[in-house]
Write a protein that holds these residues in place. Structure first.
Motif, short mmCIF file in Angstrom:
data_model
loop_
_atom_site.label_atom_id
_atom_site.label_comp_id
_atom_site.label_asym_id
_atom_site.label_seq_id
_atom_site.Cartn_x
_atom_site.Cartn_y
_atom_site.Cartn_z
N ASP A 59 11.46 -14.36 -2.92
CA ASP A 59 10.14 -14.84 -3.33
C ASP A 59 9.05 -13.88 -2.86
O ASP A 59 8.07 -13.63 -3.57
CB ASP A 59 9.89 -16.23 -2.75
N ALA A 60 9.24 -13.35 -1.64
CA ALA A 60 8.27 -12.37 -1.13
C ALA A 60 8.24 -11.15 -2.04
O ALA A 60 7.17 -10.59 -2.34
CB ALA A 60 8.62 -11.98 0.29
N TYR A 61 9.42 -10.74 -2.51
CA TYR A 61 9.49 -9.60 -3.41
C TYR A 61 8.72 -9.88 -4.69
O TYR A 61 7.96 -9.04 -5.19
CB TYR A 61 10.95 -9.31 -3.73
N ASP A 62 8.86 -11.09 -5.27
CA ASP A 62 8.15 -11.43 -6.50
C ASP A 62 6.65 -11.38 -6.29
O ASP A 62 5.90 -10.88 -7.15
CB ASP A 62 8.56 -12.83 -6.96
N LEU A 63 6.17 -11.89 -5.17
CA LEU A 63 4.74 -11.90 -4.89
C LEU A 63 4.19 -10.48 -4.79
O LEU A 63 3.12 -10.16 -5.33
CB LEU A 63 4.47 -12.67 -3.59
N VAL A 64 4.92 -9.61 -4.10
CA VAL A 64 4.45 -8.23 -3.95
C VAL A 64 4.53 -7.49 -5.27
O VAL A 64 3.64 -6.69 -5.60
CB VAL A 64 5.27 -7.51 -2.86
N ARG A 65 5.57 -7.75 -6.04
CA ARG A 65 5.69 -7.07 -7.32
C ARG A 65 4.53 -7.45 -8.23
O ARG A 65 3.94 -6.58 -8.89
CB ARG A 65 7.01 -7.43 -7.99
N GLY A 66 4.18 -8.74 -8.28
CA GLY A 66 3.06 -9.15 -9.11
C GLY A 66 1.74 -8.55 -8.62
O GLY A 66 0.91 -8.09 -9.43
N TRP A 67 1.56 -8.55 -7.30
CA TRP A 67 0.32 -8.00 -6.73
C TRP A 67 0.21 -6.50 -6.99
O TRP A 67 -0.84 -6.00 -7.39
CB TRP A 67 0.33 -8.28 -5.23
N SER A 68 1.29 -5.75 -6.81
CA SER A 68 1.24 -4.30 -6.97
C SER A 68 1.14 -3.88 -8.43
O SER A 68 0.60 -2.82 -8.74
CB SER A 68 2.47 -3.66 -6.33
N SER A 69 1.62 -4.73 -9.36
CA SER A 69 1.53 -4.38 -10.78
C SER A 69 0.08 -4.35 -11.24
O SER A 69 -0.26 -3.67 -12.21
CB SER A 69 2.34 -5.37 -11.62
N ARG A 70 -0.80 -5.08 -10.54
CA ARG A 70 -2.23 -5.08 -10.88
C ARG A 70 -2.98 -3.96 -10.16
O ARG A 70 -4.17 -3.75 -10.37
CB ARG A 70 -2.85 -6.43 -10.52
N ARG A 71 -2.29 -3.21 -9.30
CA ARG A 71 -2.90 -2.11 -8.53
C ARG A 71 -1.94 -0.92 -8.50
O ARG A 71 -1.47 -0.50 -7.45
CB ARG A 71 -3.20 -2.57 -7.11
N PRO A 72 -1.62 -0.36 -9.67
CA PRO A 72 -0.61 0.71 -9.73
C PRO A 72 -0.98 1.95 -8.93
O PRO A 72 -0.10 2.70 -8.51
CB PRO A 72 -0.49 1.01 -11.23
N TRP A 73 -2.28 2.18 -8.73
CA TRP A 73 -2.71 3.38 -7.99
C TRP A 73 -2.30 3.37 -6.51
O TRP A 73 -2.31 4.38 -5.85
CB TRP A 73 -4.23 3.51 -8.08
N LEU A 74 -1.90 2.20 -6.00
CA LEU A 74 -1.53 2.09 -4.59
C LEU A 74 -0.08 2.49 -4.32
O LEU A 74 0.29 2.72 -3.17
CB LEU A 74 -1.76 0.66 -4.09
N ARG A 75 0.74 2.53 -5.38
CA ARG A 75 2.17 2.84 -5.22
C ARG A 75 2.76 2.03 -4.04
O ARG A 75 3.35 2.56 -3.11
CB ARG A 75 2.38 4.34 -4.99
N ALA A 76 2.57 0.73 -4.06
CA ALA A 76 2.90 -0.15 -2.93
C ALA A 76 4.40 -0.18 -2.64
O ALA A 76 5.23 -0.18 -3.56
CB ALA A 76 2.41 -1.56 -3.21
N GLN A 77 4.72 -0.20 -1.37
CA GLN A 77 6.10 -0.36 -0.92
C GLN A 77 6.14 -1.45 0.15
O GLN A 77 5.34 -1.42 1.10
CB GLN A 77 6.66 0.93 -0.33
N LEU A 78 7.03 -2.40 -0.01
CA LEU A 78 7.20 -3.47 0.96
C LEU A 78 8.40 -3.14 1.85
O LEU A 78 9.49 -2.88 1.37
CB LEU A 78 7.44 -4.80 0.25
N VAL A 79 8.19 -3.14 3.15
CA VAL A 79 9.25 -2.91 4.12
C VAL A 79 9.57 -4.24 4.78
O VAL A 79 8.68 -4.91 5.32
CB VAL A 79 8.84 -1.88 5.18
N VAL A 80 10.83 -4.63 4.72
CA VAL A 80 11.26 -5.93 5.25
C VAL A 80 12.17 -5.71 6.45
O VAL A 80 13.14 -4.94 6.37
CB VAL A 80 12.01 -6.74 4.18
N ASP A 81 11.88 -6.37 7.55
CA ASP A 81 12.73 -6.31 8.74
C ASP A 81 13.44 -7.64 8.89
O ASP A 81 12.81 -8.69 8.96
CB ASP A 81 11.90 -6.02 9.99
N GLU A 82 14.76 -7.58 8.95
CA GLU A 82 15.57 -8.78 9.14
C GLU A 82 16.39 -8.64 10.42
O GLU A 82 17.57 -8.30 10.37
CB GLU A 82 16.49 -8.98 7.94
N PRO A 83 15.80 -8.87 11.58
CA PRO A 83 16.53 -8.70 12.83
C PRO A 83 17.65 -9.71 12.95
O PRO A 83 17.49 -10.88 12.57
CB PRO A 83 15.46 -8.93 13.91
#
Length: 380
Positions: A59-83
């Motif tokens: 779900d976090a991935y979907d939220l970031v994908r939708g947010w970044s699609s409206r701001r393509p100039w940011l080339r957003a990358q989400l880094v997830v830590d799963e300790p």
């Protein structure tokens, strides 16, 4: 990084079965710094709203994908830590800066500690070393280094010794007396030539050590003093009997200076007259037949004389037989020339000798503990 559980998601890829990088196509080249500030504020809001349970990473991935699609100039990358072993995940968001490079954002809503900072307190990352599996923290090591107040070529050994002594003190639950604390504070000041409160406070400020840290260090030294006292009495006498040559008393004189050529002439003559030659050389005026030694007129030569225990003399003089001279030899960043006039055997009943034997027995025990301990260095 202390962990390898971080993963990336990509908004431009199909939703993966396993996490992968978040990225979008190159965007608007007219995007400026002011607009980037707005994007940063929005990114913080996004991060703070992402679900933190492992089963909701998709779900976090979907939220970031939708947010970044409206701001393509940011080339957003989400880094997830799963300790491992926890029920929470952490996130970083990487954004391309309009003027080149990238910016990394972290946000937490629960304990307020982003995962990158949280990992900095990992048990190994927070320790300089361990001795027999017990760590010495960075804070304790830095406190010890500051208290030394000078560079020390044996710094590594001192840190190991400090950890050994902290372990040795763990079972001591008897409160320190005022006398013990005061004795440790006086010794601290004596070693550094701090003769009053004002000079002590100036030294602490220069060393970056607070008064609170000073008294904490003093209390630790007082407890170490208790460990040292275990070697008084019979252990000291036994060590003295086994190593009498270490506690002879030598009557000696020596002169130090920056240039060896200024010292050569002082050794030219009978050993018994060495001090007289140095004294003449240090006189502020020249006398007929006794020209001042080159370099002496600017007071760069320093004369000392003592009748003391051998370990308290400069190292070049400690093994010198009676009636002999040495030098010039390198010493303490300069050079030394000196003589030993007399060597006397130790007095086994003299308190000064017994105290020195106690300290030597204590140091021998510490050296052996260091030699037989399992030592791991984490930061050096």
């Amino acid at each position: 990084m202390p962990t390898d559980q971080s993963t990336h998601f990509s908004a431009s890829d199909p939703e993966p079965a396993e996490p992968g990088p978040v990225g979008v196509a190159l965007g608007d080249p007219t995007h400026d710094r002011a607009a980037f500030g707005t994007d940063l504020a929005d990114a913080v809001t996004l991060l703070r709203g992402l679900p933190t349970t492992p089963e909701m990473v998709g779900d976090a991935y979907d939220l970031v994908r939708g947010w970044s699609s409206r701001r393509p100039w940011l080339r957003a990358q989400l880094v997830v830590d799963e300790p491992p072993g926890t029920a929470r995940v952490g996130y970083d968001l990487l954004l391309e800066h309009p003027e080149d490079g990238s910016v990394a954002l972290s946000a937490e809503t629960a304990d307020g500690v982003p995962w990158l900072v949280d990992h900095s307190t990992h048990w190994a990352a927070a320790n300089v070393l361990s001795v027999d599996g017990i760590g010495l923290s960075i804070a304790a090591a830095l406190s010890t280094i500051r208290a030394l107040g000078a560079r020390d070529r044996q710094l590594h050994e001192r840190l190991v010794d400090h950890r050994i002594l902290l372990t040795e003190m763990d079972g001591d639950t008897e409160p320190l007396t005022v006398a013990e604390t005061q004795r440790a504070a006086d010794e601290f000041r004596r070693r550094r030539g701090l003769t009053g409160r004002a000079r002590t406070l100036d030294w602490l400020a220069e060393a970056g050590m607070s008064e609170e840290a000073f008294w904490s260090h003093v209390k630790t030294q007082a407890l170490i003093g208790r460990v040292r006292e275990r070697f008084a009495g019979e252990p000291a006498r036994r060590y003295l009997a086994e190593h009498p040559d270490e506690f002879t008393v030598r009557s000696a004189a020596w002169v130090t200076g920056p240039r060896p050529e200024a010292l050569h002439v002082l050794l030219d003559g009978p050993v018994a007259q060495f001090t007289d030659r140095v004294t003449t050389a240090l006189l502020p005026t020249r006398h007929a037949g006794h020209p001042a030694v080159a370099g002496a007129e600017d007071r760069r030569l320093h004369l000392e004389a003592a009748a003391t225990l051998t370990p308290r003399l400069p190292e070049p003089l400690r093994g010198l037989p009676a009636g002999t001279a040495i030098g010039p030899v390198p010493y303490d960043g300069g050079h030394l020339a000196g003589v030993v006039y007399e060597v006397l055997p130790p007095d086994p009943e003299a308190q000064e000798v017994l105290d020195a034997a106690r300290d030597a027995a204590f140091q021998a025990w510490l050296d052996e503990r260091r030699r037989t301990s399992h030592i791991r260095w984490f930061w050096l």
